[in-house]
Design a protein around this motif. Structure first.
Motif, mmCIF file in Angstrom:
data_model
loop_
_atom_site.group_PDB
_atom_site.id
_atom_site.type_symbol
_atom_site.label_atom_id
_atom_site.label_comp_id
_atom_site.label_asym_id
_atom_site.label_seq_id
_atom_site.Cartn_x
_atom_site.Cartn_y
_atom_site.Cartn_z
ATOM 1 N N UNK A 143 0.803 -1.227 0.000
ATOM 2 C CA UNK A 143 0.000 0.000 0.000
ATOM 3 C C UNK A 143 0.837 1.278 0.000
ATOM 4 N N UNK A 144 2.045 1.253 0.574
ATOM 5 C CA UNK A 144 2.899 2.436 0.601
ATOM 6 C C UNK A 144 3.744 2.588 -0.661
ATOM 7 N N UNK A 145 3.529 1.714 -1.646
ATOM 8 C CA UNK A 145 4.269 1.782 -2.895
ATOM 9 C C UNK A 145 5.525 0.945 -2.931
ATOM 10 N N UNK A 146 5.925 0.380 -1.792
ATOM 11 C CA UNK A 146 7.093 -0.502 -1.783
ATOM 12 C C UNK A 146 6.843 -1.743 -2.633
ATOM 13 N N UNK A 147 7.934 -2.345 -3.095
ATOM 14 C CA UNK A 147 7.862 -3.539 -3.932
ATOM 15 C C UNK A 147 8.450 -4.708 -3.160
ATOM 16 N N UNK A 148 7.682 -5.778 -3.004
ATOM 17 C CA UNK A 148 8.172 -6.998 -2.374
ATOM 18 C C UNK A 148 8.447 -8.039 -3.440
ATOM 19 N N UNK A 181 11.850 -3.436 -1.739
ATOM 20 C CA UNK A 181 12.431 -2.261 -2.366
ATOM 21 C C UNK A 181 11.500 -1.065 -2.162
ATOM 22 N N UNK A 182 12.066 0.136 -2.169
ATOM 23 C CA UNK A 182 11.273 1.355 -2.088
ATOM 24 C C UNK A 182 10.590 1.604 -3.431
ATOM 25 N N UNK A 183 9.646 2.557 -3.504
ATOM 26 C CA UNK A 183 8.995 2.842 -4.791
ATOM 27 C C UNK A 183 9.953 3.263 -5.895
ATOM 28 N N UNK A 184 11.124 3.812 -5.531
ATOM 29 C CA UNK A 184 12.093 4.199 -6.562
ATOM 30 C C UNK A 184 13.137 3.122 -6.817
ATOM 31 N N UNK A 185 12.942 1.930 -6.252
ATOM 32 C CA UNK A 185 13.805 0.796 -6.555
ATOM 33 C C UNK A 185 14.978 0.594 -5.633
ATOM 34 N N UNK A 186 15.100 1.394 -4.555
ATOM 35 C CA UNK A 186 16.205 1.217 -3.607
ATOM 36 C C UNK A 186 15.889 0.074 -2.642
ATOM 37 N N UNK A 187 16.882 -0.751 -2.344
ATOM 38 C CA UNK A 187 16.674 -1.892 -1.454
ATOM 39 C C UNK A 187 16.458 -1.414 -0.017
ATOM 40 N N UNK A 188 15.407 -1.910 0.619
ATOM 41 C CA UNK A 188 15.168 -1.665 2.046
ATOM 42 C C UNK A 188 15.749 -2.809 2.882
ATOM 43 N N UNK A 189 15.472 -4.046 2.503
ATOM 44 C CA UNK A 189 16.051 -5.195 3.175
ATOM 45 C C UNK A 189 15.946 -6.414 2.274
ATOM 46 N N UNK A 190 16.745 -7.423 2.579
ATOM 47 C CA UNK A 190 16.692 -8.690 1.848
ATOM 48 C C UNK A 190 17.073 -9.814 2.788
ATOM 49 N N UNK A 191 16.350 -10.922 2.716
ATOM 50 C CA UNK A 191 16.641 -12.119 3.499
ATOM 51 C C UNK A 191 16.915 -13.275 2.545
ATOM 52 N N UNK A 192 18.038 -13.931 2.729
ATOM 53 C CA UNK A 192 18.352 -15.133 1.986
ATOM 54 C C UNK A 192 18.292 -16.346 2.894
ATOM 55 N N UNK A 193 17.702 -17.411 2.402
ATOM 56 C CA UNK A 193 17.484 -18.620 3.204
ATOM 57 C C UNK A 193 18.221 -19.785 2.562
#
Length: 413
Positions: free
Chosen positions: A21-26, A58-70
């Motif tokens: 809803x805030x425009x972030x991309x999962x 990712x943020x709406x402009x494509x910047x990474x907020x966080x990432x989890x690798x399993x």
């Protein structure tokens, strides 16, 4: 183009992506080689025989907020992402399978699972599936207070409200409605007897809680109304259930060979897209594919045929927006007849009018490789997000099949 991001994951499964809803991309994907999406190398075990699991924001402009690798364990299950969705409360839900692993400190089961995540990617609730045989999650969609999950299964499976099984050795389809904690409210299954199968590939929920499921069947099947029968290898279908799981209506594209691969719900409309060969009739008009075509078909909320389009391209990703418009994505070989002018082979994104399916615009992206579009989404500002993959050329002897590299891009309105 607003921005694009590569995802060099080297696996055969294309990534999934949704808009918060805030425009972030999962994004959720599997990866088979060392990977960095912008925050440093993700965890990686070179000796692992199965793909790793990635969840990123990712943020709406494509910047990474966080990432989890399993890192997967040596369990029995194939590691895959079957669905990713944001529920009505803004919480991500991830469905798929893993061979036993830990995500953000929470243990995931060996086998198929559905997990509710926090905004930072930690696991808040997780549900596993017990049973004998295979269960594959194919799609997850948001529902009031929870999610709806669809997929395929064989053997004897415990869906939480009942233990169900299709005929011996055959494959059936299922739909489950889950609450906010991942508990089963109800489930339904369909099978086509000893000589056929049913597969559920896509799902959506309307503003009144009506649940739509699309896929394909072979043989004879009853979804709750009259019996459907096809002599084709598989025939596309779409059906609607009430919020309580009662059959409302079901339709098929009789005469064609193919499947519904994507589904989107708009105001008083449900749209389905997929691939077909041979011919089907819609509102009395023939749609002849010859060898292979894509299609989009629109039904009213009560199951009436509204319009259909067929074209020389694949149709693998579908979404609606707040204006009720339809966004479609897929691939073509240079003969894309959605566009008014010729375009080199590659990927396309098209915005269609909801009433008749006429194209408002078509954007094509040339690619010498073999691209695929996995998901498409439109945010409240009208920006379009597409996630997919490109086939990678590797020398003979590569230890995993059909390696691909993923991508994300965002188009301006």
């Amino acid at each position: 183009m607003a921005w694009s991001r590569p995802l060099a994951h080297g696996d055969s499964e294309a990534p999934h992506a949704v808009i918060a809803p805030d425009g972030d991309v999962l994004v959720a994907a599997t990866y088979r080689e060392p990977m960095d999406v912008g925050g440093g190398p993700l965890p990686f075990n070179r000796s692992a025989s199965k793909p790793h699991l990635l969840v990123a924001r990712f943020s709406p402009d494509g910047a990474l907020r966080w990432a989890h690798g399993v890192i997967p364990e040596e369990g029995t299950s194939r590691v895959r992402v079957g669905g990713l969705v944001i529920d009505t409360q803004g919480r991500p839900w991830l469905g798929g399978a893993i061979s036993g692993a830990t995500l953000s400190g929470t243990r995931l089961p060996d086998g198929p699972f559905i997990a509710r995540l926090s905004a930072s990617g930690t696991v808040e609730a997780v549900k596993g599936f017990a049973g004998e045989g295979a269960l594959t999650i194919q799609a997850v969609t948001s529902d009031a207070g929870g999610v709806v999950v669809v997929g395929d299964f064989s053997g004897e499976q415990d869906f939480g409200d009942a233990v169900r099984s299709p005929p011996d050795g055959e494959r059936g389809a299922f739909v489950m409605r889950l609450d906010a904690q991942g508990r089963t409210r109800w489930s339904r299954v369909w099978s086509a007897g000893a000589e056929g199968f049913v597969t559920a590939r896509a799902a959506g929920v309307d503003a009144f809680g009506g649940i739509y499921v699309g896929g394909a069947y072979a043989g004879a099947v009853c979804f709750g109304g009259g019996q459907f029968l096809t002599v084709r290898q598989r025939t596309p279908f779409v059906l609607k259930l009430t919020p309580e799981g009662t059959h409302a209506w079901s339709r098929d594209l009789r005469g064609s060979t193919g499947a519904v691969n994507a589904l989107a719900v708009g105001p008083d409309r449900v749209y389905v897209a997929g691939a077909f060969s041979s011919r089907f009739y819609f509102q009395g008009k023939p749609h002849d594919a010859g060898n292979h075509h894509g299609f989009v078909a629109a039904f009213s909320a009560d199951g009436q045929e509204r319009w259909a389009r067929s074209f020389a391209a694949t149709a693998t990703a579908l979404a609606t927006d707040d204006a009720g418009q339809l966004t479609l994505s897929g691939t073509h070989d240079g003969a894309l007849d959605l566009a008014r002018t010729a375009a080199p082979a590659g990927l396309y994104v098209a915005r269609l009018q909801p009433e008749k399916g006429d194209a408002l615009w078509v954007r094509t992206l040339e690619s010498p490789q073999q691209p695929s579009a996995r998901t498409v989404a439109v945010d409240v500002t009208g920006h379009t997000l597409v996630a997919g993959a490109l086939r990678r050329k590797l020398p003979p002897g590569t230890p995993y099949p059909q390696p691909q590299d993923g991508f994300l891009f965002r188009l301006k309105p």
